[in-house]
Design a protein around this motif. Sequence first.
Motif, PDB file in Angstrom:
ATOM      1  N   LEU A 167      36.445  56.340  42.689  1.00  0.00           N
ATOM      2  CA  LEU A 167      35.142  56.372  42.022  1.00  0.00           C
ATOM      3  C   LEU A 167      34.904  55.077  41.243  1.00  0.00           C
ATOM      4  N   VAL A 168      35.950  54.607  40.578  1.00  0.00           N
ATOM      5  CA  VAL A 168      35.852  53.383  39.787  1.00  0.00           C
ATOM      6  C   VAL A 168      35.452  52.203  40.670  1.00  0.00           C
ATOM      7  N   PHE A 169      36.051  52.089  41.834  1.00  0.00           N
ATOM      8  CA  PHE A 169      35.731  50.944  42.691  1.00  0.00           C
ATOM      9  C   PHE A 169      34.377  51.098  43.385  1.00  0.00           C
ATOM     10  N   LEU A 170      33.933  52.320  43.586  1.00  0.00           N
ATOM     11  CA  LEU A 170      32.562  52.500  44.065  1.00  0.00           C
ATOM     12  C   LEU A 170      31.567  52.020  43.000  1.00  0.00           C
ATOM     13  N   ALA A 171      31.841  52.377  41.740  1.00  0.00           N
ATOM     14  CA  ALA A 171      30.994  51.901  40.649  1.00  0.00           C
ATOM     15  C   ALA A 171      31.078  50.379  40.523  1.00  0.00           C
ATOM     16  N   PHE A 172      32.273  49.838  40.717  1.00  0.00           N
ATOM     17  CA  PHE A 172      32.460  48.389  40.657  1.00  0.00           C
ATOM     18  C   PHE A 172      31.629  47.689  41.731  1.00  0.00           C
ATOM     19  N   ALA A 173      31.622  48.254  42.935  1.00  0.00           N
ATOM     20  CA  ALA A 173      30.849  47.655  44.032  1.00  0.00           C
ATOM     21  C   ALA A 173      29.364  47.631  43.705  1.00  0.00           C
ATOM     22  N   ALA A 174      28.869  48.690  43.063  1.00  0.00           N
ATOM     23  CA  ALA A 174      27.458  48.721  42.673  1.00  0.00           C
ATOM     24  C   ALA A 174      27.196  47.758  41.515  1.00  0.00           C
ATOM     25  N   HIS A 175      28.117  47.728  40.565  1.00  0.00           N
ATOM     26  CA  HIS A 175      27.959  46.874  39.383  1.00  0.00           C
ATOM     27  C   HIS A 175      27.929  45.396  39.763  1.00  0.00           C
ATOM     28  N   ALA A 176      28.647  45.031  40.818  1.00  0.00           N
ATOM     29  CA  ALA A 176      28.718  43.636  41.244  1.00  0.00           C
ATOM     30  C   ALA A 176      27.368  43.093  41.674  1.00  0.00           C
ATOM     31  N   TYR A 177      26.407  43.969  41.951  1.00  0.00           N
ATOM     32  CA  TYR A 177      25.084  43.516  42.392  1.00  0.00           C
ATOM     33  C   TYR A 177      24.279  42.926  41.242  1.00  0.00           C
ATOM     34  N   THR A 178      24.615  43.289  39.995  1.00  0.00           N
ATOM     35  CA  THR A 178      23.808  42.821  38.862  1.00  0.00           C
ATOM     36  C   THR A 178      24.620  42.133  37.775  1.00  0.00           C
ATOM     37  N   ASP A 179      25.907  41.892  38.000  1.00  0.00           N
ATOM     38  CA  ASP A 179      26.716  41.276  36.944  1.00  0.00           C
ATOM     39  C   ASP A 179      27.805  40.390  37.531  1.00  0.00           C
ATOM     40  N   ASN A 180      28.396  39.555  36.647  1.00  0.00           N
ATOM     41  CA  ASN A 180      29.521  38.706  37.026  1.00  0.00           C
ATOM     42  C   ASN A 180      30.811  39.484  36.754  1.00  0.00           C
ATOM     43  N   VAL A 181      31.330  40.143  37.757  1.00  0.00           N
ATOM     44  CA  VAL A 181      32.468  41.038  37.543  1.00  0.00           C
ATOM     45  C   VAL A 181      33.761  40.522  38.189  1.00  0.00           C
ATOM     46  N   LEU A 182      33.702  39.385  38.862  1.00  0.00           N
ATOM     47  CA  LEU A 182      34.883  38.889  39.566  1.00  0.00           C
ATOM     48  C   LEU A 182      35.615  37.792  38.804  1.00  0.00           C
ATOM     49  N   ILE A 183      34.902  36.783  38.351  1.00  0.00           N
ATOM     50  CA  ILE A 183      35.564  35.585  37.843  1.00  0.00           C
ATOM     51  C   ILE A 183      35.616  35.543  36.327  1.00  0.00           C
ATOM     52  N   ALA A 184      34.831  36.357  35.627  1.00  0.00           N
ATOM     53  CA  ALA A 184      34.833  36.353  34.163  1.00  0.00           C
ATOM     54  C   ALA A 184      36.116  36.991  33.638  1.00  0.00           C
ATOM     55  N   THR A 185      36.373  36.839  32.331  1.00  0.00           N
ATOM     56  CA  THR A 185      37.570  37.430  31.739  1.00  0.00           C
ATOM     57  C   THR A 185      37.537  38.958  31.794  1.00  0.00           C
ATOM     58  N   THR A 186      36.346  39.527  31.908  1.00  0.00           N
ATOM     59  CA  THR A 186      36.277  40.979  32.115  1.00  0.00           C
ATOM     60  C   THR A 186      36.953  41.355  33.427  1.00  0.00           C
ATOM     61  N   GLY A 187      36.835  40.485  34.442  1.00  0.00           N
ATOM     62  CA  GLY A 187      37.516  40.732  35.711  1.00  0.00           C
ATOM     63  C   GLY A 187      39.025  40.654  35.564  1.00  0.00           C
ATOM     64  N   CYS A 188      39.517  39.733  34.718  1.00  0.00           N
ATOM     65  CA  CYS A 188      40.963  39.642  34.483  1.00  0.00           C
ATOM     66  C   CYS A 188      41.498  40.959  33.932  1.00  0.00           C
ATOM     67  N   VAL A 189      40.789  41.520  32.960  1.00  0.00           N
ATOM     68  CA  VAL A 189      41.226  42.779  32.350  1.00  0.00           C
ATOM     69  C   VAL A 189      41.097  43.935  33.340  1.00  0.00           C
ATOM     70  N   PHE A 190      39.980  43.993  34.044  1.00  0.00           N
ATOM     71  CA  PHE A 190      39.760  45.110  34.969  1.00  0.00           C
ATOM     72  C   PHE A 190      40.806  45.124  36.077  1.00  0.00           C
ATOM     73  N   PHE A 191      41.079  43.968  36.681  1.00  0.00           N
ATOM     74  CA  PHE A 191      42.020  43.955  37.800  1.00  0.00           C
ATOM     75  C   PHE A 191      43.465  44.096  37.330  1.00  0.00           C
ATOM     76  N   ALA A 192      43.765  43.659  36.108  1.00  0.00           N
ATOM     77  CA  ALA A 192      45.088  43.935  35.544  1.00  0.00           C
ATOM     78  C   ALA A 192      45.267  45.438  35.347  1.00  0.00           C
ATOM     79  N   PHE A 193      44.218  46.103  34.868  1.00  0.00           N
ATOM     80  CA  PHE A 193      44.252  47.562  34.725  1.00  0.00           C
ATOM     81  C   PHE A 193      44.433  48.247  36.073  1.00  0.00           C
ATOM     82  N   ALA A 194      43.642  47.845  37.064  1.00  0.00           N
ATOM     83  CA  ALA A 194      43.746  48.458  38.393  1.00  0.00           C
ATOM     84  C   ALA A 194      45.132  48.233  38.986  1.00  0.00           C
ATOM     85  N   THR A 195      45.667  47.021  38.845  1.00  0.00           N
ATOM     86  CA  THR A 195      47.000  46.736  39.356  1.00  0.00           C
ATOM     87  C   THR A 195      48.045  47.588  38.648  1.00  0.00           C
ATOM     88  N   ALA A 196      47.852  47.824  37.357  1.00  0.00           N
ATOM     89  CA  ALA A 196      48.786  48.660  36.597  1.00  0.00           C
ATOM     90  C   ALA A 196      48.785  50.097  37.117  1.00  0.00           C
TER      91      ALA A 196
END
Length: 468
Positions: free
Chosen positions: A413-442
């Motif tokens: 569900l989280v990654f479905l929301a992420f896919a939708a969120h990516a259409y209107t925000d910078n979610v890959l390269i910003a520091t928010t992406g560092c935290v999000f992908f560290a969380f997902a990897t954890a």
Amino acid sequence: MSYSSRAPLPNPWSSQAEWTVPLTVAACAVIAATGAGAVFAPQLFWAPLAIAAAAGVAVLAFRHTVVFCAAWLLIAGSTLEMTLGDLLGPATFQPVIAAVKAAELGLSLLCIVRYGPRLDVFNPGLAFLAMFVVGLAHGLHPDLTQAESLRSLVGSAAPFAFAFSRLSCDWGKVMIRMTAWIPLLTVAAGALLALAGVRPLFVDSGGERLAALGHPAFLAGFCLAAIYACLIELYREGRSSWLGLLAVNFLIMVLTGARAPLAYAVAVTCLTLAFLRSPVLSRRRRMLPLLVAACLVPLLVMLASELSEVRLFNVMSTQAGNLSGRDLLWPPFEQAAATSPWFGWGVGAGNAIIPETSELAQLIQTRAAHNEYLRMLVEGGQFGRGLLIVLFVLWVMQHTRRLCHTDKVIMRLVFLAFAAHAYTDNVLIATTGCVFFAFATAVFARGAREREAVPVAMPVLLDAGEVA
């Protein structure tokens, strides 16, 4: 079965006597080199001390990898680049971001040495490497140099670097919990700075918005990851403390005034609580937050005009439309993508589309596309964007199939929301992406280690959600 946060170390590490002579020799060598530098090369006097300090930090990080990674995650989630940029000047902004991502890469390498490497064949970071190679072969954007493209490649791939290590179960647990606490800790730190008169806690942007140590939009991004982390832990442990922290993160999210992150957080949380069962969380306890929210929403809508100083309620009461300027940002990116539709203009080209000194950049105070699909079309064309999407899908499916039932459902569900969120925000390269992908990897790492620890006959229980 629990895992130590540190892999077993060789015997010499546990015997101080065996290390006395080498450490004494190393200390004497540093002192001798420093003295020689002071006499023969004063300008290099600091070099031996700096090398010794770096070596000491590296040894400490190796010995306490989990602690250093958790500290890095908190620093990344504090957006110190914005705090220091406000206090010391904008010249510190990019160097601090570079330092945060360099630290992530260094810690990722340390984790590989510490826990062992892992072949992550579907890692999305590999898509950026492919786009970089194709960009060099095809030709970069006229305003993008090879050095800038390489720097963007490192920054784009860094958030995915931890996934190349066989991380420990405790590493995953600590990183998930740190993610859940980041917003509250940064707001507390921001409140202290505000009380000291150093930096305001709220900023005026269409109404008062909670900024903490950085920017409201970034704080909202960290809140989003924190809410997901709270859901994961709530469904594993069923403790009321996770429900309370979930509510606090939602409150912080509301005060940031960010609409899209709040919508995705509400959607994932409501779907999870309404339809996902947990062996440690009764249906009554799952439904209670939804009932409370259902009662509060009409009340907040009615009070929106009275609370118009808060940005979110200002938007609700005035029915504001596009507040981010995306209608002005997107056309230049669309034009650039149209000139090289298949292979784009190379990794980092998204930073070259709108000049920093242009009137548009000065008006909107950003040059980012706020649409990752559009930015990827500019940087990698249809090839690069398609490859990134395919790798993302395969990466998520591969890792989530090893998780317990509740983790699996929530993360998908989280990654479905992420896919939708990516259409209107910078979610890959910003520091928010560092935290999000560290969380997902954890989450992925903890689930994989738990799966490895379970006897052959037990995976069925994992799939049924029987992991507390």
